[in-house]
Motif scaffolding. Sequence first.
Motif, PDB file in Angstrom:
ATOM      1  N   UNK A 249       0.738  -1.129   0.173  1.00  0.00           N
ATOM      2  CA  UNK A 249      -0.042  -0.002  -0.066  1.00  0.00           C
ATOM      3  C   UNK A 249       0.822   1.176   0.149  1.00  0.00           C
ATOM      4  N   UNK A 250       2.186   1.001   0.216  1.00  0.00           N
ATOM      5  CA  UNK A 250       3.130   2.188   0.084  1.00  0.00           C
ATOM      6  C   UNK A 250       3.558   2.557  -1.227  1.00  0.00           C
ATOM      7  N   UNK A 251       3.079   1.947  -2.158  1.00  0.00           N
ATOM      8  CA  UNK A 251       3.613   2.062  -3.536  1.00  0.00           C
ATOM      9  C   UNK A 251       3.308   3.404  -4.347  1.00  0.00           C
ATOM     10  N   UNK A 252       4.244   4.201  -4.585  1.00  0.00           N
ATOM     11  CA  UNK A 252       4.062   5.525  -5.061  1.00  0.00           C
ATOM     12  C   UNK A 252       4.487   6.629  -4.026  1.00  0.00           C
ATOM     13  N   UNK A 253       4.759   6.309  -2.801  1.00  0.00           N
ATOM     14  CA  UNK A 253       5.180   7.397  -1.761  1.00  0.00           C
ATOM     15  C   UNK A 253       6.542   7.887  -2.357  1.00  0.00           C
ATOM     16  N   UNK A 254       6.690   9.019  -2.087  1.00  0.00           N
ATOM     17  CA  UNK A 254       8.112   9.492  -2.341  1.00  0.00           C
ATOM     18  C   UNK A 254       8.852   9.033  -1.232  1.00  0.00           C
ATOM     19  N   UNK A 255      10.296   8.747  -1.723  1.00  0.00           N
ATOM     20  CA  UNK A 255      11.251   8.331  -0.773  1.00  0.00           C
ATOM     21  C   UNK A 255      11.543   9.207   0.289  1.00  0.00           C
ATOM     22  N   UNK A 256      11.389  10.452   0.198  1.00  0.00           N
ATOM     23  CA  UNK A 256      11.364  11.474   1.158  1.00  0.00           C
ATOM     24  C   UNK A 256      10.816  11.525   2.397  1.00  0.00           C
ATOM     25  N   UNK A 257       9.503  10.526   2.291  1.00  0.00           N
ATOM     26  CA  UNK A 257       8.802  10.271   3.397  1.00  0.00           C
ATOM     27  C   UNK A 257       9.625   9.612   4.465  1.00  0.00           C
ATOM     28  N   UNK A 259      12.438  10.144   5.259  1.00  0.00           N
ATOM     29  CA  UNK A 259      13.366  11.122   6.070  1.00  0.00           C
ATOM     30  C   UNK A 259      12.377  11.631   7.001  1.00  0.00           C
ATOM     31  N   UNK A 260      11.138  11.852   6.670  1.00  0.00           N
ATOM     32  CA  UNK A 260      10.423  12.724   7.823  1.00  0.00           C
ATOM     33  C   UNK A 260       9.942  11.910   8.956  1.00  0.00           C
ATOM     34  N   UNK A 261       9.542  10.394   8.667  1.00  0.00           N
ATOM     35  CA  UNK A 261       9.374   9.346   9.490  1.00  0.00           C
ATOM     36  C   UNK A 261      10.365   9.280  10.377  1.00  0.00           C
ATOM     37  N   UNK A 262      11.808   9.084   9.782  1.00  0.00           N
ATOM     38  CA  UNK A 262      12.905   8.874  10.829  1.00  0.00           C
ATOM     39  C   UNK A 262      13.167  10.056  11.769  1.00  0.00           C
ATOM     40  N   UNK A 263      12.862  11.355  11.221  1.00  0.00           N
ATOM     41  CA  UNK A 263      13.139  12.535  12.013  1.00  0.00           C
ATOM     42  C   UNK A 263      12.281  12.546  13.202  1.00  0.00           C
ATOM     43  N   UNK A 264      10.877  12.090  12.912  1.00  0.00           N
ATOM     44  CA  UNK A 264       9.980  12.179  14.147  1.00  0.00           C
ATOM     45  C   UNK A 264       9.857  10.779  15.170  1.00  0.00           C
ATOM     46  N   UNK A 265      10.934  10.003  15.011  1.00  0.00           N
ATOM     47  CA  UNK A 265      10.979   8.898  15.591  1.00  0.00           C
ATOM     48  C   UNK A 265      11.166   9.307  17.334  1.00  0.00           C
ATOM     49  N   UNK A 292      12.498  -1.487   8.435  1.00  0.00           N
ATOM     50  CA  UNK A 292      13.320  -1.136   7.191  1.00  0.00           C
ATOM     51  C   UNK A 292      14.556  -0.463   7.585  1.00  0.00           C
ATOM     52  N   UNK A 293      15.613  -0.991   6.569  1.00  0.00           N
ATOM     53  CA  UNK A 293      16.879  -0.573   6.909  1.00  0.00           C
ATOM     54  C   UNK A 293      17.038   1.093   6.602  1.00  0.00           C
ATOM     55  N   UNK A 294      16.292   1.664   5.927  1.00  0.00           N
ATOM     56  CA  UNK A 294      16.218   3.084   5.535  1.00  0.00           C
ATOM     57  C   UNK A 294      15.962   3.829   6.739  1.00  0.00           C
ATOM     58  N   UNK A 319      10.757   6.836  -5.616  1.00  0.00           N
ATOM     59  CA  UNK A 319       9.330   6.591  -5.079  1.00  0.00           C
ATOM     60  C   UNK A 319       9.500   5.008  -4.632  1.00  0.00           C
ATOM     61  N   UNK A 320       8.862   4.674  -3.710  1.00  0.00           N
ATOM     62  CA  UNK A 320       8.762   3.589  -3.002  1.00  0.00           C
ATOM     63  C   UNK A 320       7.823   2.629  -4.203  1.00  0.00           C
ATOM     64  N   UNK A 321       8.340   1.362  -4.470  1.00  0.00           N
ATOM     65  CA  UNK A 321       7.521   0.669  -5.493  1.00  0.00           C
ATOM     66  C   UNK A 321       6.435  -0.399  -4.688  1.00  0.00           C
ATOM     67  N   UNK A 322       6.367  -0.555  -3.262  1.00  0.00           N
ATOM     68  CA  UNK A 322       5.566  -1.415  -2.830  1.00  0.00           C
ATOM     69  C   UNK A 322       6.109  -2.829  -2.643  1.00  0.00           C
ATOM     70  N   UNK A 323       7.367  -3.011  -3.119  1.00  0.00           N
ATOM     71  CA  UNK A 323       8.081  -4.059  -2.801  1.00  0.00           C
ATOM     72  C   UNK A 323       9.137  -4.023  -1.818  1.00  0.00           C
TER      73      UNK A 323
END
Length: 419
Positions: A249-257, A259-265, A292-294, A319-323
Amino acid sequence: MTDRAAFPASSDPRAGVDAEALLTVTGEDHPGVTAALFAALNATGPAPLEVLDVEQVVVHGQLVLGVVVREVGGAGDLVARLGPLAAEVARVTDMTVTVAEVDTGGASPSVARHHVIVLGRPVPPTAVAGAARAIAGVGGNIEAIRRLSDYPVTSFELTVSGAGSTALRSALGTVAAETGTDIAVEAVGLARRSKRLIVLDVDSTLVRGEVIDELAARAGRAAEVARITAAAMNGELDFEQSLRARVAVLAGLPVGVLDEVREHLVLTPGARTLIRTLQRLGFRCGIVSGGFTQITDQLADALGLDFAAANTLEVADGKLTGGLVGEVVDRAGKARALARFAAEHGIPLEQTVAVGDGANDLDMLNAAGLGIAFNAKPVVREQAHAALNQPYLDAVLQVLGFTREVVLDAAPAEVASPV
């Protein structure tokens, strides 16, 4: 001091056999008490004494010191001969000193011994009373009690003999549930002190929340993914299948998200204290995640960890491929990662600790020498070696037997707050 010549030869039928006695010293603690007692024991006779056992504890300024001595080939009543010595030590030290006979009739059978750790915020008297009753109910005896910590949780360690592990854990599990405290049970022995490596799950263990749920929220699929995550962590769904379904369900999300999630951990309170304390005590520390390793690679770098294993999200054209890419770190994969980490550092699995909260952590928790369920799902709490339901991750230190003083000595800069 008693004169050696004061003890004439005895016609006691026990003459010539080994005799044992327990000396107990109690009173307000002050310097010189232990030295005075042992100096007196060294000077007594007629036969030399051997020290068999010593236990000493100070509780709020009150000393309790116990010493078991043996006289080899003695001539008569050892307790009677030690009476004047005890009186003299009591006079010199202003303490109470008693002497009692130790039964040496036959070799003592080998009995199981365990550490029982009681933790809470606070620990109510009902928890200690309940634990004591439960221990007695399964044939156990409390040999000693010491306080491990008073912050961020209060914890006490009971040394228990004469009860089996399974019966003890079962009885104390009921007490923990009834009193809202955590009670962990570990066998006494070198294995406990030989732990040298720890691995932590990441989502809802090292950090608050689930990273994949945060990513799904940015894809507008938060509720759907949260339901799948909960079912997987409860052991209701195969982890790999559920992971692939959620990642899709994450397919199409820009990879920048990412970084956003990581910064808010947000680290779980006590996480930094736990890691830095163990690092300064010589532990190898790592993370093994179904995430995820990212996210985890940079987290491991920031915390100075020795090891990190996680899944890798596939990215194409920013972008995330969903895979996913490569081997999936699922339930079995987490146990393999632990074994790989331990092997890399030449540490046997029995000297490792694993901490996690979900069903996909169970193989890893069971493979480790000590598996700790941290604010875990019921299925995990029931199968782990120990369970913690405190909000502070550094409570793991007390399960390992480290006192608050050890933590302060190892990581003084990190314990001003429980973060």
